[in-house]
Design an enzyme around this catalytic site. Sequence first.
Site, PDB file in Angstrom:
ATOM      1  CE1 TYR A 187       0.202   1.949   4.279  1.00 13.78           C
ATOM      2  CE2 TYR A 187       1.111  -0.269   4.414  1.00 13.78           C
ATOM      3  CZ  TYR A 187       0.961   0.995   4.949  1.00 13.78           C
ATOM      4  OH  TYR A 187       1.576   1.320   6.135  1.00 13.78           O
ATOM      5  CD  GLU A 219      10.356   1.558  10.417  1.00 20.60           C
ATOM      6  OE1 GLU A 219      10.420   2.553   9.677  1.00 20.60           O
ATOM      7  OE2 GLU A 219      10.058   0.421  10.009  1.00 20.60           O
ATOM      8  CE  LYS A 265       3.264   3.284   3.165  1.00 17.76           C
ATOM      9  NZ  LYS A 265       3.703   3.444   4.564  1.00 17.76           N
ATOM     10  CG  LEU A 284       8.498   2.470   4.664  1.00 14.10           C
ATOM     11  CD1 LEU A 284       8.369   1.344   3.643  1.00 14.10           C
ATOM     12  CD2 LEU A 284       7.116   3.037   5.002  1.00 14.10           C
TER      13      LEU A 284
END
Length: 286
Positions: A32, A178, A146, A202
């Site tokens: 996505y 993260e 993702k 990411l």
Amino acid sequence: MGFALLNGEIIERSEAKVDVEDRGYQFGDGVYEVIRVYNGKLFTAAEHLKRFSKSAESIGISLQFSSKQLLEMVEELLKKNNLETGNIYMQVTRGIAPRNHVFPASNVTPTLVAYTIKSSRPIDNLKSGVKAILTEDIRWLRCDIKSLNLLGNLLAKQKASEKGCFEAIQHRGQDVTEGSSSNIFIVKDGTVITHESNNLILKGITKDVILDLCRKNNIPVIERTFSLTELDDADEVFLSSTTAEVMPVIEINGKIMKAGVPGKVTRKLQDLFQKEIEKQCGVLVS
């Protein structure tokens, strides 16, 4: 309800349905992307669509549309829904097939969906900063994709929410990776430090904008792994994401970070980031 994009066609959102055997529903077998909209214009759309294509390619999904076609469709969807400030969510799955862990035959067509979401800028949080918790990073080892598989992220974000916090800062052992839905930065002695873009995080589009702004404005910046100790000892901490922009973090695990207010480097980057938005999308009212 507005309009949605389904497999290249813009239709009434109420009519946008997918089959129960779609592999996105059965397995989370897809990827996505979220693109921010300011003043009715897309921000960093090309970068988001490039990442979208790369994520799809990484799991063997062949998009039926080029990046140029995707951009045209997304822009048309934006106009149809008359969105001024918000997000465009889009995803592609491997398609509809009888439930089987093995990929279906190559003649199965991927399912592409996109729709708009009204969402204002988080002005109050940008001004005052937010709270975060620490949590062990339990996710898989391809966080650079993702993926629709977000259960680890959801559990971390829910844990933060239950503690009255905005974000969960994840770590593998002593190494900070993260946030559950953001990239994490620290500032030490004027230098901005953030995790290198590898398989453990990411590669954030907003993160890349920030890195570019640092380099263009003589703000020292380093991409490397940093520890929980360095996080605790940082002069400033902030996070970034498509929707959070440059967000100051003023408290972690109940500990006030330094003075408990956004730091000067964070403030400068917020100003530079807003100017970049205005360069692409026009002057922001708030």
